[in-house]
Design an enzyme around this catalytic site. Structure first.
Site, PDB file in Angstrom:
ATOM      1  N   SER A 151       5.795   1.041  -5.915  1.00 16.91           N
ATOM      2  CA  SER A 151       4.975   2.135  -6.432  1.00 16.91           C
ATOM      3  C   SER A 151       5.169   3.467  -5.704  1.00 16.91           C
ATOM      4  O   SER A 151       4.923   4.512  -6.277  1.00 16.91           O
ATOM      5  CB  SER A 151       3.495   1.760  -6.409  1.00 16.91           C
ATOM      6  OG  SER A 151       2.999   1.745  -5.091  1.00 16.91           O
ATOM      7  N   LYS A 191      -1.057   5.203  -1.626  1.00 13.27           N
ATOM      8  CA  LYS A 191      -0.771   6.161  -2.703  1.00 13.27           C
ATOM      9  C   LYS A 191      -0.757   7.583  -2.146  1.00 13.27           C
ATOM     10  O   LYS A 191      -1.182   7.843  -1.037  1.00 13.27           O
ATOM     11  CB  LYS A 191      -1.834   6.085  -3.806  1.00 13.27           C
ATOM     12  CG  LYS A 191      -2.026   4.710  -4.421  1.00 13.27           C
ATOM     13  CD  LYS A 191      -0.822   4.248  -5.196  1.00 13.27           C
ATOM     14  CE  LYS A 191      -1.004   2.804  -5.636  1.00 13.27           C
ATOM     15  NZ  LYS A 191       0.239   2.187  -6.024  1.00 13.27           N
TER      16      LYS A 191
END
Length: 175
Positions: A43, A91
């Site tokens: 990711s 993230k």
């Protein structure tokens, strides 16, 4: 012989005194200041784990730097997953409270990030479970800021807060 036993007892006593001081200090340090974590998944490619499954990056997570929820756009942060509290995710912060962001596949095309929340996304949009799936994230779920890549040695570097130009908020809250 008795002198040797006395020395042994003193040594054991000193060891346990040191042990019972060192363990709480170490645990507190790792819980409140910094720790290291291995990054898994795709990711955050290409920023983290650019080689895919062959090699995982190990990053330094700074808990202390976010103790007052002081994050900026572009920071890479570790947070508790809003969908699974047992899991930590990593993230990039895309938008702060008050910002209006154009989403990528979220239920609304545009979102104003509410007070006390941030918008986070993975760098590899097609392979990221992020705010585009679960919406704005409460600042209370922040765990730490990733500051450095520690492993593998060839990737040893400080992580810079970089916000991709195409992901800048449409409107920023007055700072």
């Amino acid at each position: 012989m008795a002198q040797a036993q006395g020395f042994g007892r003193r040594y054991i006593k000193a060891f346990f005194k040191g042990f019972f001081v060192a363990v709480p200090v170490t645990v507190t340090f790792l819980d409140r200041v910094v720790c290291v974590a291995r990054v898994e998944g795709a990711s955050m490619q290409p920023s983290l784990n650019p080689g895919g499954r062959q090699e995982s990056d190990v990053v330094l997570l700074n808990h202390w730097s976010i103790r007052n929820y002081d994050v900026q756009r572009g920071d890479i942060v570790s947070l508790v997953s809003p969908r699974n509290p047992e899991q930590k995710i990593i993230k990039r912060v895309i938008a702060l409270e008050g910002d209006i962001i154009k989403t990528i596949g979220y239920k609304k095309k545009y979102v104003k990030v509410p007070h006390g929340h941030i918008w986070v996304e993975g760098d590899h949009h097609g392979h990221s479970f992020d705010s585009n799936a679960f919406g704005p994230v409460s600042l209370g779920l922040l765990h730490a800021r990733a500051t450095h890549i520690l492993w593998p040695p060839k990737r040893w570097q400080k992580l810079q807060p970089i916000l991709p130009p195409e992901r800048k908020p449409l409107q920023k809250e007055q700072e």
